[in-house]
Every structure is written in structure tokens, then in C-alpha cells.
Motif scaffolding. Structure first.
Motif, PDB file in Angstrom:
ATOM      1  N   ALA A  75       0.853 -11.905  -3.683  1.00 36.21           N
ATOM      2  CA  ALA A  75      -0.473 -12.009  -3.067  1.00 36.21           C
ATOM      3  C   ALA A  75      -0.734 -10.792  -2.181  1.00 36.21           C
ATOM      4  CB  ALA A  75      -0.567 -13.300  -2.257  1.00 36.21           C
ATOM      5  N   VAL A  76      -1.697  -9.984  -2.583  1.00 31.82           N
ATOM      6  CA  VAL A  76      -2.035  -8.751  -1.875  1.00 31.82           C
ATOM      7  C   VAL A  76      -3.072  -9.059  -0.800  1.00 31.82           C
ATOM      8  CG1 VAL A  76      -3.031  -6.446  -2.136  1.00 31.82           C
ATOM      9  CG2 VAL A  76      -1.624  -7.415  -3.981  1.00 31.82           C
ATOM     10  N   LEU A  77      -2.711  -8.775   0.443  1.00 28.51           N
ATOM     11  CA  LEU A  77      -3.653  -9.004   1.547  1.00 28.51           C
ATOM     12  C   LEU A  77      -4.699  -7.893   1.559  1.00 28.51           C
ATOM     13  CD1 LEU A  77      -4.449 -10.594   4.114  1.00 28.51           C
ATOM     14  CD2 LEU A  77      -3.016  -9.005   5.395  1.00 28.51           C
ATOM     15  N   GLU A  78      -5.961  -8.284   1.600  1.00 28.44           N
ATOM     16  CA  GLU A  78      -7.026  -7.265   1.545  1.00 28.44           C
ATOM     17  C   GLU A  78      -6.997  -6.367   2.777  1.00 28.44           C
ATOM     18  OE1 GLU A  78     -10.770  -8.726   0.212  1.00 28.44           O
ATOM     19  OE2 GLU A  78      -9.865  -9.827  -1.441  1.00 28.44           O
ATOM     20  N   ASN A  79      -6.882  -6.968   3.954  1.00 26.84           N
ATOM     21  CA  ASN A  79      -6.561  -6.278   5.206  1.00 26.84           C
ATOM     22  C   ASN A  79      -7.264  -4.955   5.491  1.00 26.84           C
ATOM     23  OD1 ASN A  79      -5.301  -6.112   7.610  1.00 26.84           O
ATOM     24  ND2 ASN A  79      -3.217  -6.006   6.821  1.00 26.84           N
ATOM     25  N   ASP A 129       0.837  -1.215   0.000  1.00 23.17           N
ATOM     26  CA  ASP A 129       0.000   0.000   0.000  1.00 23.17           C
ATOM     27  C   ASP A 129       0.869   1.262   0.000  1.00 23.17           C
ATOM     28  OD1 ASP A 129      -2.495   1.370   0.130  1.00 23.17           O
ATOM     29  OD2 ASP A 129      -2.183   1.710   2.258  1.00 23.17           O
ATOM     30  N   PRO A 130       1.509   1.606  -1.087  1.00 19.85           N
ATOM     31  CA  PRO A 130       1.578   0.945  -2.388  1.00 19.85           C
ATOM     32  C   PRO A 130       2.897   0.179  -2.531  1.00 19.85           C
ATOM     33  CG  PRO A 130       2.419   3.159  -2.630  1.00 19.85           C
ATOM     34  CD  PRO A 130       2.129   2.958  -1.153  1.00 19.85           C
ATOM     35  N   VAL A 131       3.038  -0.477  -3.703  1.00 20.04           N
ATOM     36  CA  VAL A 131       4.282  -1.181  -4.023  1.00 20.04           C
ATOM     37  C   VAL A 131       5.443  -0.170  -4.113  1.00 20.04           C
ATOM     38  CG1 VAL A 131       3.823  -1.060  -6.527  1.00 20.04           C
ATOM     39  CG2 VAL A 131       5.368  -2.816  -5.640  1.00 20.04           C
ATOM     40  N   THR A 132       6.599  -0.564  -3.582  1.00 23.73           N
ATOM     41  CA  THR A 132       7.810   0.273  -3.644  1.00 23.73           C
ATOM     42  C   THR A 132       8.891  -0.466  -4.445  1.00 23.73           C
ATOM     43  OG1 THR A 132       8.946  -0.688  -1.743  1.00 23.73           O
ATOM     44  CG2 THR A 132       7.347   1.065  -1.274  1.00 23.73           C
ATOM     45  N   ASN A 133       9.981   0.239  -4.724  1.00 22.98           N
ATOM     46  CA  ASN A 133      11.100  -0.419  -5.415  1.00 22.98           C
ATOM     47  C   ASN A 133      11.720  -1.509  -4.543  1.00 22.98           C
ATOM     48  OD1 ASN A 133      10.651   1.197  -7.573  1.00 22.98           O
ATOM     49  ND2 ASN A 133      12.471   2.474  -7.321  1.00 22.98           N
ATOM     50  N   GLY A 134      11.562  -1.403  -3.238  1.00 28.06           N
ATOM     51  CA  GLY A 134      12.049  -2.460  -2.342  1.00 28.06           C
ATOM     52  C   GLY A 134      11.273  -3.754  -2.551  1.00 28.06           C
ATOM     53  N   GLU A 160       2.655 -13.576 -11.298  1.00 24.52           N
ATOM     54  CA  GLU A 160       1.213 -13.327 -11.357  1.00 24.52           C
ATOM     55  C   GLU A 160       0.837 -12.509 -10.118  1.00 24.52           C
ATOM     56  OE1 GLU A 160      -0.834 -17.106 -10.911  1.00 24.52           O
ATOM     57  OE2 GLU A 160      -2.580 -16.055 -10.117  1.00 24.52           O
ATOM     58  N   VAL A 161      -0.155 -11.646 -10.231  1.00 24.48           N
ATOM     59  CA  VAL A 161      -0.606 -10.860  -9.077  1.00 24.48           C
ATOM     60  C   VAL A 161      -2.026 -11.265  -8.730  1.00 24.48           C
ATOM     61  CG1 VAL A 161      -0.937  -8.550  -8.126  1.00 24.48           C
ATOM     62  CG2 VAL A 161       0.835  -8.923  -9.865  1.00 24.48           C
ATOM     63  N   ASP A 162      -2.261 -11.491  -7.439  1.00 22.01           N
ATOM     64  CA  ASP A 162      -3.574 -11.955  -6.975  1.00 22.01           C
ATOM     65  C   ASP A 162      -3.832 -11.275  -5.630  1.00 22.01           C
ATOM     66  OD1 ASP A 162      -5.887 -13.480  -6.842  1.00 22.01           O
ATOM     67  OD2 ASP A 162      -4.870 -15.342  -6.290  1.00 22.01           O
ATOM     68  N   SER A 163      -5.020 -11.467  -5.065  1.00 18.47           N
ATOM     69  CA  SER A 163      -5.287 -10.947  -3.721  1.00 18.47           C
ATOM     70  C   SER A 163      -5.868 -12.056  -2.868  1.00 18.47           C
ATOM     71  CB  SER A 163      -6.251  -9.761  -3.788  1.00 18.47           C
ATOM     72  OG  SER A 163      -7.467 -10.170  -4.346  1.00 18.47           O
ATOM     73  N   PHE A 195      -4.988   2.657  -0.599  1.00 20.00           N
ATOM     74  CA  PHE A 195      -5.489   2.188  -1.886  1.00 20.00           C
ATOM     75  C   PHE A 195      -6.322   0.927  -1.686  1.00 20.00           C
ATOM     76  CE2 PHE A 195      -1.610   4.523  -2.999  1.00 20.00           C
ATOM     77  CZ  PHE A 195      -2.094   5.362  -3.994  1.00 20.00           C
ATOM     78  N   SER A 196      -7.392   0.800  -2.489  1.00 21.85           N
ATOM     79  CA  SER A 196      -8.233  -0.402  -2.416  1.00 21.85           C
ATOM     80  C   SER A 196      -7.425  -1.615  -2.875  1.00 21.85           C
ATOM     81  CB  SER A 196      -9.458  -0.236  -3.314  1.00 21.85           C
ATOM     82  OG  SER A 196      -9.055  -0.270  -4.677  1.00 21.85           O
ATOM     83  N   THR A 197      -7.942  -2.789  -2.586  1.00 19.85           N
ATOM     84  CA  THR A 197      -7.268  -4.008  -3.039  1.00 19.85           C
ATOM     85  C   THR A 197      -7.089  -3.978  -4.552  1.00 19.85           C
ATOM     86  OG1 THR A 197      -8.384  -5.180  -1.262  1.00 19.85           O
ATOM     87  CG2 THR A 197      -7.354  -6.533  -2.946  1.00 19.85           C
ATOM     88  N   GLU A 198      -8.146  -3.581  -5.270  1.00 16.80           N
ATOM     89  CA  GLU A 198      -8.089  -3.555  -6.738  1.00 16.80           C
ATOM     90  C   GLU A 198      -7.010  -2.582  -7.225  1.00 16.80           C
ATOM     91  OE1 GLU A 198     -10.895  -3.211  -4.897  1.00 16.80           O
ATOM     92  OE2 GLU A 198     -11.548  -5.289  -5.222  1.00 16.80           O
ATOM     93  N   GLU A 199      -6.907  -1.440  -6.562  1.00 17.72           N
ATOM     94  CA  GLU A 199      -5.887  -0.455  -6.956  1.00 17.72           C
ATOM     95  C   GLU A 199      -4.482  -0.986  -6.680  1.00 17.72           C
ATOM     96  OE1 GLU A 199      -8.183   3.795  -6.220  1.00 17.72           O
ATOM     97  OE2 GLU A 199      -7.447   2.694  -4.481  1.00 17.72           O
ATOM     98  N   ARG A 200      -4.307  -1.640  -5.532  1.00 14.22           N
ATOM     99  CA  ARG A 200      -2.981  -2.177  -5.193  1.00 14.22           C
ATOM    100  C   ARG A 200      -2.593  -3.288  -6.174  1.00 14.22           C
ATOM    101  NH1 ARG A 200      -3.792  -4.114   0.435  1.00 14.22           N
ATOM    102  NH2 ARG A 200      -5.960  -3.474   0.291  1.00 14.22           N
ATOM    103  N   VAL A 201      -3.571  -4.135  -6.513  1.00 11.11           N
ATOM    104  CA  VAL A 201      -3.310  -5.209  -7.489  1.00 11.11           C
ATOM    105  C   VAL A 201      -2.961  -4.599  -8.849  1.00 11.11           C
ATOM    106  CG1 VAL A 201      -4.408  -7.061  -8.812  1.00 11.11           C
ATOM    107  CG2 VAL A 201      -4.663  -6.996  -6.328  1.00 11.11           C
ATOM    108  N   ALA A 202      -3.705  -3.577  -9.261  1.00 16.12           N
ATOM    109  CA  ALA A 202      -3.472  -2.962 -10.581  1.00 16.12           C
ATOM    110  C   ALA A 202      -2.073  -2.350 -10.653  1.00 16.12           C
ATOM    111  CB  ALA A 202      -4.539  -1.909 -10.859  1.00 16.12           C
TER     112      ALA A 202
END
Ligand code: PNS
Length: 162
Positions: free
Chosen positions: A35-39, A12-17, A66-69, A46-53
Motif C-alpha cells: 500500500a503506497v501512501l500518497e503523502n 519513493d522509490p522502491v529499493t531492494n530492501g 497486489e499493489v495499491d495506494s 515520484f507521483s503516486t502513480e509512478e511509485r505504484v507502477a
């Protein structure tokens, strides 16, 4: 099928790390599921969908990723996906306590193994929380997150007037 691994997180959100760990996992395993935890308890920006996108865009050049939640326990998600190995990055000793606890709990519950990757030193101080704080107060995070993530962060934080 080959050997698979899961890279779980809130992202929330993805970083270069994160991307450093994901790309190195992709170089060592045949298939990687991010695997993105909805949490909702963490009240992500950001929503789960935004983080996955954002993750999908960031890993689009990695053919075996592959990216999933998921929600609930990681061990249950890994069992559903038939993955037996978790890959996590360790930035510093401060990560170690909680990561060791989770790794031991996951292994006790289901035999799920955790492989730790030492974060590249250039990203060892990065966290999504710190990135959000810097952007919230007008700082520049160019080079620390993908450019489109920086733009979405600036837009979101401006929109909520924080
Ligand atoms: O990016 P984060 O927030 O450090 O990732 C933590 C994450 C998602 C890996 C961890 O919270 C997790 O696995 N949560 C799922 C729930 C679960 O399985 N909890 C018990 C862990 S022993």
C-alpha cells in the motif's frame, strides 16, 4: 480467503530492501497488499502513480502480491481491505522508536497488529532517501534498486536539474 497482510510505505522509490520484506511477507501470508501512501506532505520525487507502477513491475513475479495506494489513516485502509496485520521491516534500532509508536497507536485505534521482520543484513543501510541522494550526486546505485528504478531515478533527477 486465507491470511492477508499489508506492507505500507512511501516507496519513493522502491529499493531492494523493500522488496526483501515484501517477498518474505509473500512467503508467509496467503495474500499481501503493498500500500503506497500518497503523502503529498513528504513531497515525493515520484507521483503516486509512478511509485505504484514501479512496485507493480518489481513484484510482477510474486503471484500473491497486489499493489495499491491509499491516503489517510492506515487503520482505515486496512479495515476497508479487511486486512488485520501490517508487516514492516526493521533495519536497526534507529527504526524501532517510531515503528513501535506507530504499531502501538494503530493497535490502540483499531486492533490492527504489526509484525516486524528483521531486514536482511545486506540491505540494512538502505533507504529511499539515501538512494536519491547518491543518484543526485552522480553515484551508482546498481544492485541496490531494480535496474529500471535506477534508470527512472537518473532520468527524473536529470530532468529537474537537481
Ligand atoms: O515508508 P515510510 O514513509 O516509512 O512509511 C510510513 C507509513 C506510510 C507506513 C506511515 O506513515 C503510515 O502508516 N501513514 C499513514 C497515516 C497514518 O496512519 N498515520 C498514523 C500512524 S500511527
Amino acid at each position: 480467503m486465507g491470511l492477508g497482510a499489508v506492507c505500507p510505505g512511501t516507496f519513493d522509490p522502491v529499493t531492494n530492501g523493500h522488496l526483501d520484506i515484501i517477498s518474505r511477507a509473500a512467503g508467509s501470508f496467503d495474500a499481501v497488499v503493498v500500500a503506497v501512501l500518497e503523502n503529498p506532505s513528504k513531497e515525493p520525487l515520484f507521483s503516486t502513480e509512478e511509485r505504484v507502477a514501479m512496485l507493480k513491475e518489481a513484484v510482477s513475479d510474486l503471484a500473491n502480491v497486489e499493489v495499491d495506494s491509499f491516503s489517510g489513516l492506515l487503520v482505515d485502509y486496512a479495515a476497508r481491505r479487511e486486512v488485520r496485520i501490517v508487516v514492516k521491516g526493521l533495519r536497526a534500532v534507529t527504526d524501532f522508536d517510531v515503528e513501535l509508536q506507530m504499531a502501538q497507536m494503530n493497535r490502540t485505534m483499531s486492533g490492527l497488529e504489526t509484525f516486524f521482520v528483521a531486514t536482511s543484513p545486506q540491505w540494512s543501510y538502505l533507504s529511499s532517501s539515501l538512494i536519491k541522494e547518491v543518484v543526485r550526486f552522480g553515484g551508482d546505485v546498481s544492485g541496490l534498486v531494480p535496474a529500471f528504478v535506477r534508470e527512472r531515478l537518473e532520468d527524473r533527477l536529470a530532468a529537474i536539474g537537481d
